[in-house]
Design a protein around this motif. Structure first.
Motif, mmCIF file in Angstrom:
data_model
loop_
_atom_site.group_PDB
_atom_site.id
_atom_site.type_symbol
_atom_site.label_atom_id
_atom_site.label_comp_id
_atom_site.label_asym_id
_atom_site.label_seq_id
_atom_site.Cartn_x
_atom_site.Cartn_y
_atom_site.Cartn_z
ATOM 1 N N SER A 1 0.830 -1.207 0.000
ATOM 2 C CA SER A 1 0.000 0.000 0.000
ATOM 3 C C SER A 1 0.860 1.251 0.000
ATOM 4 O O SER A 1 0.576 2.219 -0.723
ATOM 5 N N ALA B 1 -3.921 -3.734 -2.771
ATOM 6 C CA ALA B 1 -2.817 -2.896 -3.237
ATOM 7 C C ALA B 1 -2.259 -3.407 -4.555
ATOM 8 O O ALA B 1 -1.886 -2.619 -5.434
ATOM 9 N N ARG C 1 -4.533 -2.254 -7.187
ATOM 10 C CA ARG C 1 -4.368 -0.811 -7.354
ATOM 11 C C ARG C 1 -3.109 -0.502 -8.160
ATOM 12 O O ARG C 1 -3.117 0.373 -9.042
#
Length: 254
Positions: free
Chosen positions: A72, A134, A137
């Motif tokens: 992250s 994450a 993402r």
């Protein structure tokens, strides 16, 4: 009074949890993936084994939390670097993202190895969680960089292999088609190649293969990413000011 007591307890618990993670990463850096165990961490911290299990029920729970935190943090840093560059400079945004990845890896080689390198023996990642979020993402961010470059990259890629959606993971395809409906299957191939070029030299550097051969791995990396950007039909710069990655005042390589 009760709220103050609970708040203090929560703060102490959060601080101890953070110390456990720091200790785990130190053991990883010093002894590799095999060195991570809750009992070893308890010894390092002067805790009983029973006490540490109240924070993380299993070693896999701890590793999952570590991966989630690290992944992250690096994605947030890469997104911030990208977003500091204007959207009308897709080459600069690619360079900024790549530079943020290398900066993180050099500063936290153990974190890079945990995510992209040595598997932790016996670790079985969960099907979902912060690490998976994450990862998605990061993947979406990379696809977005390619999608922004696609008007130029398409002309370069149309002569390549005729990719189909079936060539790629169905879950990835679903996300790409939902978020970037105009991007064809070849866009995923370009994204994977972009990822490989961003991480290839970094992996060689982190694992000690590059630095014995050059005193300036940073410039070699910037040149590699510059070549990647040019391969997408975009303007690239010979050097990049890390404090101003969106600058267009730098010379282009002809």
């Amino acid at each position: 009074m009760s709220e103050q007591t609970i708040s203090r307890r929560d703060r102490l618990r959060a601080a101890t949890s953070a110390e456990i993670k720091v200790t785990a990463m130190k053991l990883l850096a010093d002894g590799g993936p095999d060195a991570i165990s809750l009992r070893a961490i308890a010894r390092e911290m002067g805790m009983t084994a029973g006490a540490i299990y109240s924070y993380f029920a299993t070693r896999d729970d701890l590793i999952t939390a570590l991966i989630g935190d690290i992944y992250s943090a690096v994605v947030i840093a890469a997104e911030a670097a990208r977003d500091a560059v204007p959207e009308d400079n897709p080459g600069g945004r690619i360079m900024a993202w790549a530079q943020a990845i290398r900066d993180w890896a050099v500063a936290d080689p153990a974190g890079f190895r945990l995510i992209y390198g040595d598997p932790v023996p016996g670790y079985r990642p969960p099907d979902d969680g912060p690490g998976k979020d994450a990862e998605l993402r990061a993947c979406t961010g990379l696809v977005g960089l390619v999608a922004a470059a696609w008007p130029a990259a398409q002309a370069v890629e149309t002569a390549g292999h005729p990719y189909a959606w079936s060539d790629f993971d169905p879950g990835l395809v679903a996300h790409v088609r939902a978020d970037f409906p105009d991007l064809p299957p070849a866009g995923i191939a370009v994204t994977l190649r972009t990822w490989g070029r961003m991480h290839g030299l970094v992996a060689l550097e982190i694992y000690g293969h590059l630095r014995p051969l050059t005193t300036d791995p940073s410039t070699i990396y910037q040149d590699e990413i510059g070549d990647l950007i040019r391969s997408l039909g975009l303007r690239a710069v010979d050097q990049i000011d890390a404090r101003n990655p969106g600058s267009t005042d730098l010379p282009t390589r002809r």
